[in-house]
Design an enzyme around this catalytic site. Structure first.
Site, PDB file in Angstrom:
ATOM      1  N   GLY A   6       0.809  -1.225   0.000  1.00 20.36           N
ATOM      2  CA  GLY A   6       0.000   0.000   0.000  1.00 20.36           C
ATOM      3  C   GLY A   6       0.831   1.260   0.000  1.00 20.36           C
ATOM      4  O   GLY A   6       0.449   2.274   0.592  1.00 20.36           O
ATOM      5  N   SER A  25       1.779   3.435  -2.350  1.00 16.80           N
ATOM      6  CA  SER A  25       1.645   4.482  -3.374  1.00 16.80           C
ATOM      7  C   SER A  25       0.879   5.703  -2.902  1.00 16.80           C
ATOM      8  O   SER A  25       0.901   6.748  -3.558  1.00 16.80           O
ATOM      9  CB  SER A  25       0.969   3.914  -4.626  1.00 16.80           C
ATOM     10  OG  SER A  25      -0.359   3.526  -4.330  1.00 16.80           O
ATOM     11  N   SER A  26       0.178   5.605  -1.774  1.00 14.24           N
ATOM     12  CA  SER A  26      -0.642   6.727  -1.313  1.00 14.24           C
ATOM     13  C   SER A  26      -0.888   6.599   0.183  1.00 14.24           C
ATOM     14  O   SER A  26      -0.600   5.564   0.798  1.00 14.24           O
ATOM     15  CB  SER A  26      -1.986   6.775  -2.063  1.00 14.24           C
ATOM     16  OG  SER A  26      -2.749   5.610  -1.776  1.00 14.24           O
ATOM     17  N   GLY A  27      -1.431   7.669   0.760  1.00  8.97           N
ATOM     18  CA  GLY A  27      -1.851   7.635   2.154  1.00  8.97           C
ATOM     19  C   GLY A  27      -0.716   7.359   3.118  1.00  8.97           C
ATOM     20  O   GLY A  27       0.443   7.709   2.887  1.00  8.97           O
ATOM     21  N   ASP A  33      -0.831  -6.367  -6.103  1.00  3.84           N
ATOM     22  CA  ASP A  33      -2.248  -6.392  -5.723  1.00  3.84           C
ATOM     23  C   ASP A  33      -2.360  -7.354  -4.552  1.00  3.84           C
ATOM     24  O   ASP A  33      -2.251  -8.567  -4.719  1.00  3.84           O
ATOM     25  CB  ASP A  33      -3.106  -6.862  -6.898  1.00  3.84           C
ATOM     26  CG  ASP A  33      -4.589  -6.964  -6.553  1.00  3.84           C
ATOM     27  OD1 ASP A  33      -4.948  -6.752  -5.370  1.00  3.84           O
ATOM     28  OD2 ASP A  33      -5.388  -7.269  -7.456  1.00  3.84           O
ATOM     29  N   SER A  55      -3.191  -1.326  12.007  1.00  4.27           N
ATOM     30  CA  SER A  55      -4.548  -1.379  12.517  1.00  4.27           C
ATOM     31  C   SER A  55      -5.084   0.041  12.474  1.00  4.27           C
ATOM     32  O   SER A  55      -4.881   0.754  11.490  1.00  4.27           O
ATOM     33  CB  SER A  55      -4.564  -1.973  13.923  1.00  4.27           C
ATOM     34  OG  SER A  55      -5.857  -1.958  14.478  1.00  4.27           O
ATOM     35  N   TYR A 104     -14.932  -1.276   7.911  1.00  5.77           N
ATOM     36  CA  TYR A 104     -13.544  -0.937   8.217  1.00  5.77           C
ATOM     37  C   TYR A 104     -13.203  -1.331   9.652  1.00  5.77           C
ATOM     38  O   TYR A 104     -12.150  -1.936   9.919  1.00  5.77           O
ATOM     39  CB  TYR A 104     -13.360   0.564   8.018  1.00  5.77           C
ATOM     40  CG  TYR A 104     -11.973   1.091   8.259  1.00  5.77           C
ATOM     41  CD1 TYR A 104     -10.974   0.957   7.302  1.00  5.77           C
ATOM     42  CD2 TYR A 104     -11.655   1.759   9.444  1.00  5.77           C
ATOM     43  CE1 TYR A 104      -9.698   1.463   7.515  1.00  5.77           C
ATOM     44  CE2 TYR A 104     -10.383   2.269   9.670  1.00  5.77           C
ATOM     45  CZ  TYR A 104      -9.409   2.123   8.694  1.00  5.77           C
ATOM     46  OH  TYR A 104      -8.147   2.627   8.918  1.00  5.77           O
ATOM     47  N   ALA A 156     -14.629  -3.580  11.548  1.00  2.00           N
ATOM     48  CA  ALA A 156     -14.579  -5.038  11.666  1.00  2.00           C
ATOM     49  C   ALA A 156     -13.234  -5.581  11.199  1.00  2.00           C
ATOM     50  O   ALA A 156     -12.637  -6.453  11.838  1.00  2.00           O
ATOM     51  CB  ALA A 156     -15.712  -5.665  10.856  1.00  2.00           C
ATOM     52  N   SER A 157     -12.726  -5.041  10.088  1.00  2.00           N
ATOM     53  CA  SER A 157     -11.446  -5.520   9.561  1.00  2.00           C
ATOM     54  C   SER A 157     -10.297  -5.176  10.501  1.00  2.00           C
ATOM     55  O   SER A 157      -9.365  -5.968  10.680  1.00  2.00           O
ATOM     56  CB  SER A 157     -11.189  -4.933   8.167  1.00  2.00           C
ATOM     57  OG  SER A 157     -10.900  -3.540   8.217  1.00  2.00           O
ATOM     58  N   LYS A 158     -10.349  -4.005  11.123  1.00  2.00           N
ATOM     59  CA  LYS A 158      -9.275  -3.599  12.029  1.00  2.00           C
ATOM     60  C   LYS A 158      -9.336  -4.368  13.348  1.00  2.00           C
ATOM     61  O   LYS A 158      -8.288  -4.675  13.945  1.00  2.00           O
ATOM     62  CB  LYS A 158      -9.324  -2.092  12.269  1.00  2.00           C
ATOM     63  CG  LYS A 158      -9.069  -1.264  11.016  1.00  2.00           C
ATOM     64  CD  LYS A 158      -7.722  -1.585  10.377  1.00  2.00           C
ATOM     65  CE  LYS A 158      -7.433  -0.713   9.168  1.00  2.00           C
ATOM     66  NZ  LYS A 158      -6.096  -1.006   8.570  1.00  2.00           N
TER      67      LYS A 158
END
Length: 269
Positions: A9, A11-13, A51, A129, A143, A145-147
């Site tokens: 991840g 490329s951004s943020g 990916d 997280s 989101y 739930a995934s964290k």
């Protein structure tokens, strides 16, 4: 010799800012993101297409990274996405997409690097997280739930890999000034006819405001780099504003109804 970091991840943020900080601090950074297959790069990093939702792509990324450098000393799992919506509004495909990107991808990358780290007798894994891994807020159900999944998985993983000299660190960011609207979509079910629409508009406006006025993402990257230079990793690295630290403490101390009376009005409930 510089330690080799694989980071997803990137490329951004927050992933981008973390990759840049690691490169500035002397790490050899192999950065992965889907956009790197389309010509985008990050200064100071060896950029490869990745990916994280594709096992074939993960295998190809690892193969190219191993051709260029020694096996990874550190894995940093940053890839993530957010779909805003009422819990009732999410389609199952949307829920699966968030879980695939935010949680299952981390598990897949971890499974990929662990054999190399066991062979070395050491390694470090950093899993992104969120404050939302510790508490929930309206309209971020998928989101959150995934964290929460990442939090529990990482705790179990830490026990299991410690005998092999491998350390795990959870990064729990609060709101930061970063990210892309492409990774903050709205659920298909949030139409004008939704009974949650008015509250959704108010709540997501507050979420957008908090992100726009959030912490400096470069500071987060530097804190992660500093932690990775320590002899031992902290189990958790929470980087957030004081009010968000306080929210986590109150969430754990107060009865649920009291805490909801504080958080609910903040998001316009």
């Amino acid at each position: 010799m510089a330690q080799v970091v694989w980071i997803t991840g990137a490329s951004s943020g927050l992933g981008l800012h973390t990759a840049q900080a690691l490169a500035r601090n002397g790490f050899t950074v192999v950065a992965g993101a889907r956009s790197f297959g389309k010509g985008k790069t990050v200064d100071g990093c060896h950029c490869l297409p990745l990916d994280v939702t594709s096992r074939e792509s993960i295998d190809a990324f690892a193969e190219e990274a191993l051709k260029a450098y020694s096996p990874p000393d550190i894995l940093v799992n940053c890839a993530g996405m957010l779909i805003l919506g009422a819990c009732e509004s999410y389609t199952l495909d949307e829920l699966r997409q968030v879980m695939e990107t935010n949680f299952f991808s981390q598990a897949a990358m971890i499974s990929k690097v662990l054999p190399y780290m066991r062979e070395k007798g050491k390694g470090r894994i950093v899993n992104f997280s969120s404050i939302n891994g510790l508490l929930g807020i309206p309209f971020e159900g998928a989101y959150t739930a995934s964290k929460h999944a990442i939090e529990g998985y990482s705790e179990c993983l830490s026990y299991e890999v410690k005998p092999f000299g491998i350390e795990i660190m959870l990064v729990e960011p609060g709101d930061h000034r970063s990210g892309s609207s492409a990774y903050r979509r709205h659920s298909q079910g949030m139409t004008d006819a939704s009974p949650y629409r008015k509250a959704f508009d108010t709540g997501t406006a507050q979420i957008a405001h908090d992100e726009a006025n959030g912490s400096d993402p470069d500071r987060l990257g530097e804190k992660i780099a500093k932690a990775l230079k320590r002899k031992h990793l902290p189990r958790r690295l929470r980087v957030a504003k004081p009010d968000q630290h306080l929210a986590v403490v109150l969430h754990d101390l107060l009865p649920n109804r009291w805490f909801e009376k504080i958080i609910g009005p903040y998001y316009g409930k």
